[in-house]
Scaffold this active site. Structure first.
Site, PDB file in Angstrom:
ATOM      1  N   ARG A 147     -13.767  28.073 -20.012  1.00 35.47           N
ATOM      2  CA  ARG A 147     -14.774  28.739 -19.170  1.00 35.47           C
ATOM      3  C   ARG A 147     -14.502  28.562 -17.683  1.00 35.47           C
ATOM      4  NH1 ARG A 147     -18.619  25.345 -17.260  1.00 35.47           N
ATOM      5  NH2 ARG A 147     -20.351  26.816 -17.116  1.00 35.47           N
ATOM      6  N   ASP A 162     -22.931  23.936 -12.134  1.00 34.89           N
ATOM      7  CA  ASP A 162     -22.983  23.098 -13.337  1.00 34.89           C
ATOM      8  C   ASP A 162     -23.379  21.677 -12.940  1.00 34.89           C
ATOM      9  OD1 ASP A 162     -22.108  25.081 -14.989  1.00 34.89           O
ATOM     10  OD2 ASP A 162     -20.029  24.411 -15.040  1.00 34.89           O
ATOM     11  N   GLU A 195      -6.703   7.369 -39.499  1.00 29.68           N
ATOM     12  CA  GLU A 195      -6.826   6.331 -38.462  1.00 29.68           C
ATOM     13  C   GLU A 195      -6.060   6.691 -37.189  1.00 29.68           C
ATOM     14  OE1 GLU A 195      -8.985   3.646 -38.791  1.00 29.68           O
ATOM     15  OE2 GLU A 195      -9.520   4.872 -40.521  1.00 29.68           O
ATOM     16  N   PRO A 237     -10.990   8.663 -30.318  1.00 27.36           N
ATOM     17  CA  PRO A 237     -12.117   7.899 -29.766  1.00 27.36           C
ATOM     18  C   PRO A 237     -11.653   6.726 -28.895  1.00 27.36           C
ATOM     19  CG  PRO A 237     -11.960   7.612 -32.163  1.00 27.36           C
ATOM     20  CD  PRO A 237     -10.971   8.665 -31.778  1.00 27.36           C
TER      21      PRO A 237
END
Ligand code: 6GU
Length: 264
Positions: free
Chosen positions: A160, A175, A118, A91
């Protein structure tokens, strides 16, 4: 493309056996190898983590285990594939995007190092950063329990884009986040048969067979949806890409495109 994934939960990656990615693996377009990190731990408990220096909550993944795992995986393919580009899902990473997916799709070899707890001792990224490209990437502003699901997301986004993976070669072209004319615009709503379902009708224009009107309607819908759902994307539209009709529509929505007016 070769794709190695190192994780303490190899079972997380069974979705890669099915659908588009599964087919690509069967055809040999994608060579996916999932490795159990604990295979490179040496103690009876196959320990992969320890307490953080400096204190604080949680556990940190040990560098020695990761070092042995990465050396084994990278060494095993070095003769035929060179070195991989290493991706560490976290993150705290740079935001993963369609642009990065396209970049990764052009690589011959990717190595995903999935952290839990962590995270991985930072020296691992430093060590391999000197030998190969290492990217710490985040898939969004929320916290997952580990990198496994983020890797599934990235593998699907990259997979993809590989030649021959999508059934319809045009599917990736329009897209929402693909580079090109509709860049920065979300895709509008889509419909199929029947023409009336539970009293809800398909918009007439889509049944008209008038390609020009259909294209205009779709662009209107894309603009409206982008303003409603992603105003920050709509604000970033280059005004030079807007025609008279677009400008009228945005005006009617009281939406202003382009850099913020700093005059007041
Ligand atoms: Cl890549 N990993 C984890 N653990 N949480 C995340 C993430 C990645 N991206 C967003 N949240």
């Amino acid at each position: 493309m070769r794709l190695d994934i190192i994780s303490i939960f190899p079972e997380y990656f069974s979705p890669l056996d099915v659908s588009l990615i599964g087919k690509a693996r069967e055809r040999g377009t994608l060579d996916v190898r999932v490795h159990q990190l604990r295979d490179w731990a040496h103690d009876v408990h196959r320990t992969v983590d320890d307490t953080p220096y400096g204190g604080g909550p949680g556990m940190v993944m040990k560098p020695e285990v990761w070092g042995e795992a990465i050396d084994a995986v990278v060494g095993g393919g070095a003769a035929s594939h060179g070195t991989p580009r290493m991706i560490v899902p976290t993150p705290s990473g740079r935001p993963f995007s369609q642009e990065i997916a396209q970049e990764l799709a052009a690589e011959p070899w990717l190595l995903f190092a999935c952290g839990r707890y962590e995270g991985i001792d930072s020296r691992v990224m430093h060590e391999y950063g000197a030998r190969m490209r290492v990217d710490e990437l985040s898939i969004g502003d929320y916290v997952l329990a580990g990198g496994e699901v983020a890797v599934l997301v990235m593998v699907e986004a990259v997979g993809r884009l590989l030649p021959g993976v999508l059934g319809n070669a045009h599917s990736a072209v329009d897209d929402s986040f693909a580079p090109g004319a509709m860049r920065n615009l979300l895709e509008g709503p889509v419909y199929t048969k029947p023409p009336v379902w539970r009293g809800h009708e398909v918009p007439d224009v889509l049944l008209s067979g008038h390609h020009g009107k259909v294209a205009r309607w779709r662009r209107d819908q894309a603009l409206r949806r982008t303003v409603a759902n992603r105003p920050e994307l709509a604000a970033a539209i280059d005004p030079a890409t807007l025609d008279k009709h677009d400008r009228k529509l945005l005006d009617d929505l009281a939406f202003r495109v382009g850099p913020e007016d700093m005059a007041h």
